[in-house]
Design a protein around this motif. Sequence first.
Motif, PDB file in Angstrom:
ATOM      1  N   LYS A  10       0.840  -1.201   0.000  1.00  0.00           N
ATOM      2  CA  LYS A  10       0.000   0.000   0.000  1.00  0.00           C
ATOM      3  C   LYS A  10       0.875   1.253   0.000  1.00  0.00           C
ATOM      4  CE  LYS A  10      -3.827   2.516   1.119  1.00  0.00           C
ATOM      5  NZ  LYS A  10      -3.340   3.869   1.059  1.00  0.00           N
ATOM      6  N   THR A  11       1.933   1.235   0.786  1.00  0.00           N
ATOM      7  CA  THR A  11       2.870   2.358   0.811  1.00  0.00           C
ATOM      8  C   THR A  11       3.495   2.557  -0.567  1.00  0.00           C
ATOM      9  OG1 THR A  11       3.356   2.022   3.152  1.00  0.00           O
ATOM     10  CG2 THR A  11       4.965   3.277   1.875  1.00  0.00           C
ATOM     11  N   PHE A  12       3.941   1.462  -1.191  1.00  0.00           N
ATOM     12  CA  PHE A  12       4.517   1.532  -2.534  1.00  0.00           C
ATOM     13  C   PHE A  12       3.501   2.103  -3.517  1.00  0.00           C
ATOM     14  CE2 PHE A  12       5.113  -0.635  -6.672  1.00  0.00           C
ATOM     15  CZ  PHE A  12       6.292  -0.031  -7.051  1.00  0.00           C
ATOM     16  N   ARG A  13       2.286   1.604  -3.461  1.00  0.00           N
ATOM     17  CA  ARG A  13       1.233   2.075  -4.363  1.00  0.00           C
ATOM     18  C   ARG A  13       1.002   3.568  -4.179  1.00  0.00           C
ATOM     19  NH1 ARG A  13      -3.345   5.044  -4.039  1.00  0.00           N
ATOM     20  NH2 ARG A  13      -4.808   4.505  -5.655  1.00  0.00           N
ATOM     21  N   ASP A  14       0.943   4.022  -2.930  1.00  0.00           N
ATOM     22  CA  ASP A  14       0.718   5.438  -2.663  1.00  0.00           C
ATOM     23  C   ASP A  14       1.871   6.303  -3.163  1.00  0.00           C
ATOM     24  OD1 ASP A  14      -1.698   4.775  -1.542  1.00  0.00           O
ATOM     25  OD2 ASP A  14      -1.034   5.031   0.537  1.00  0.00           O
ATOM     26  N   LEU A  15       3.094   5.809  -3.028  1.00  0.00           N
ATOM     27  CA  LEU A  15       4.255   6.563  -3.536  1.00  0.00           C
ATOM     28  C   LEU A  15       4.186   6.714  -5.050  1.00  0.00           C
ATOM     29  CD1 LEU A  15       7.113   5.009  -1.372  1.00  0.00           C
ATOM     30  CD2 LEU A  15       6.315   7.374  -1.291  1.00  0.00           C
ATOM     31  N   ILE A  16       3.747   5.660  -5.730  1.00  0.00           N
ATOM     32  CA  ILE A  16       3.637   5.715  -7.193  1.00  0.00           C
ATOM     33  C   ILE A  16       2.458   6.590  -7.614  1.00  0.00           C
ATOM     34  CG2 ILE A  16       3.135   4.316  -9.251  1.00  0.00           C
ATOM     35  CD1 ILE A  16       5.932   3.878  -8.305  1.00  0.00           C
ATOM     36  N   ALA A  17       1.305   6.379  -6.991  1.00  0.00           N
ATOM     37  CA  ALA A  17       0.080   7.064  -7.399  1.00  0.00           C
ATOM     38  C   ALA A  17       0.030   8.523  -6.974  1.00  0.00           C
ATOM     39  CB  ALA A  17      -1.133   6.319  -6.845  1.00  0.00           C
ATOM     40  N   HIS A  18       0.627   8.840  -5.837  1.00  0.00           N
ATOM     41  CA  HIS A  18       0.511  10.195  -5.288  1.00  0.00           C
ATOM     42  C   HIS A  18       1.884  10.812  -5.040  1.00  0.00           C
ATOM     43  CE1 HIS A  18      -3.680   9.190  -4.716  1.00  0.00           C
ATOM     44  NE2 HIS A  18      -3.349   8.159  -3.965  1.00  0.00           N
ATOM     45  N   GLY A  19       2.809  10.547  -5.932  1.00  0.00           N
ATOM     46  CA  GLY A  19       4.165  11.055  -5.755  1.00  0.00           C
ATOM     47  C   GLY A  19       4.208  12.561  -5.589  1.00  0.00           C
ATOM     48  N   ARG A  41      22.624  13.995 -10.899  1.00  0.00           N
ATOM     49  CA  ARG A  41      21.249  13.575 -11.210  1.00  0.00           C
ATOM     50  C   ARG A  41      21.098  12.065 -11.106  1.00  0.00           C
ATOM     51  NH1 ARG A  41      19.894  17.523 -16.202  1.00  0.00           N
ATOM     52  NH2 ARG A  41      19.228  19.280 -14.952  1.00  0.00           N
ATOM     53  N   SER A  42      22.131  11.333 -11.464  1.00  0.00           N
ATOM     54  CA  SER A  42      22.044   9.871 -11.415  1.00  0.00           C
ATOM     55  C   SER A  42      22.027   9.342  -9.984  1.00  0.00           C
ATOM     56  CB  SER A  42      23.201   9.246 -12.200  1.00  0.00           C
ATOM     57  OG  SER A  42      24.425   9.497 -11.538  1.00  0.00           O
ATOM     58  N   THR A  43      22.374  10.176  -9.010  1.00  0.00           N
ATOM     59  CA  THR A  43      22.351   9.733  -7.608  1.00  0.00           C
ATOM     60  C   THR A  43      21.030  10.056  -6.910  1.00  0.00           C
ATOM     61  OG1 THR A  43      23.290  11.799  -6.751  1.00  0.00           O
ATOM     62  CG2 THR A  43      24.842  10.077  -7.408  1.00  0.00           C
ATOM     63  N   ILE A  44      20.190  10.826  -7.573  1.00  0.00           N
ATOM     64  CA  ILE A  44      18.899  11.187  -6.990  1.00  0.00           C
ATOM     65  C   ILE A  44      17.907  10.074  -7.330  1.00  0.00           C
ATOM     66  CG2 ILE A  44      17.004  12.848  -7.018  1.00  0.00           C
ATOM     67  CD1 ILE A  44      19.106  14.961  -7.870  1.00  0.00           C
ATOM     68  N   THR A  45      17.348   9.456  -6.297  1.00  0.00           N
ATOM     69  CA  THR A  45      16.397   8.365  -6.520  1.00  0.00           C
ATOM     70  C   THR A  45      15.129   8.613  -5.716  1.00  0.00           C
ATOM     71  OG1 THR A  45      17.392   7.064  -4.750  1.00  0.00           O
ATOM     72  CG2 THR A  45      18.182   6.636  -6.967  1.00  0.00           C
ATOM     73  N   PRO A  46      13.983   8.288  -6.300  1.00  0.00           N
ATOM     74  CA  PRO A  46      12.728   8.455  -5.570  1.00  0.00           C
ATOM     75  C   PRO A  46      12.570   7.368  -4.506  1.00  0.00           C
ATOM     76  CG  PRO A  46      12.336   7.523  -7.738  1.00  0.00           C
ATOM     77  CD  PRO A  46      13.789   7.848  -7.671  1.00  0.00           C
ATOM     78  N   LYS A  47      11.725   7.631  -3.513  1.00  0.00           N
ATOM     79  CA  LYS A  47      11.546   6.685  -2.403  1.00  0.00           C
ATOM     80  C   LYS A  47      10.989   5.343  -2.861  1.00  0.00           C
ATOM     81  CE  LYS A  47      11.095  10.143   1.127  1.00  0.00           C
ATOM     82  NZ  LYS A  47      10.864  10.354   2.493  1.00  0.00           N
ATOM     83  N   TRP A  48      10.127   5.355  -3.904  1.00  0.00           N
ATOM     84  CA  TRP A  48       9.523   4.106  -4.348  1.00  0.00           C
ATOM     85  C   TRP A  48      10.549   3.150  -4.942  1.00  0.00           C
ATOM     86  CZ3 TRP A  48      10.379   3.184  -9.425  1.00  0.00           C
ATOM     87  CH2 TRP A  48      10.511   4.276 -10.278  1.00  0.00           C
ATOM     88  N   GLU A  49      11.704   3.672  -5.354  1.00  0.00           N
ATOM     89  CA  GLU A  49      12.705   2.837  -6.001  1.00  0.00           C
ATOM     90  C   GLU A  49      13.300   1.794  -5.050  1.00  0.00           C
ATOM     91  OE1 GLU A  49      16.642   3.943  -8.247  1.00  0.00           O
ATOM     92  OE2 GLU A  49      14.889   4.708  -9.324  1.00  0.00           O
ATOM     93  N   GLU A  50      13.215   2.030  -3.740  1.00  0.00           N
ATOM     94  CA  GLU A  50      13.743   1.053  -2.785  1.00  0.00           C
ATOM     95  C   GLU A  50      12.962  -0.263  -2.830  1.00  0.00           C
ATOM     96  OE1 GLU A  50      11.875   1.935   1.542  1.00  0.00           O
ATOM     97  OE2 GLU A  50      12.980   3.606   0.668  1.00  0.00           O
ATOM     98  N   TYR A  51      11.759  -0.229  -3.394  1.00  0.00           N
ATOM     99  CA  TYR A  51      10.952  -1.445  -3.529  1.00  0.00           C
ATOM    100  C   TYR A  51      11.321  -2.237  -4.787  1.00  0.00           C
ATOM    101  CZ  TYR A  51       7.935   0.457   0.089  1.00  0.00           C
ATOM    102  OH  TYR A  51       7.448   0.950   1.272  1.00  0.00           O
TER     103      TYR A  51
END
Length: 94
Positions: A10-19, A41-51
């Motif tokens: 659910k957390t992953f879904r929310d990060l993707i849907a409501h980024g 720029r290549s070191t910047i990663t979104p939180k959802w990427e940890e999944y």
Amino acid sequence: MPFSAISELKTFRDLIAHGKPETQEFDSTIELAQEKVTELRSTITPKWEEYCNESKVADLYAGIDEVCKLLLEKSGLDLFDTLSGGGSMIERVG
């Protein structure tokens, strides 16, 4: 605990849907060469990427699989009874 997989998905879904964009404020401005900007720029990663790694996906899949098996067991249904979709008919004409 297998039910924690539901919360994580659910957390992953929310990060993707409501980024939401992340912003940072700095006290000064610095000049960077284009190569350095590209590198940063290549070191910047979104939180959802940890999944998005094989280990995490395997763990979440195992948790959800266990939840599904528990629900099926408690329902008293056979696996076949949970399947849906499709249908066929044979009709003899003449």
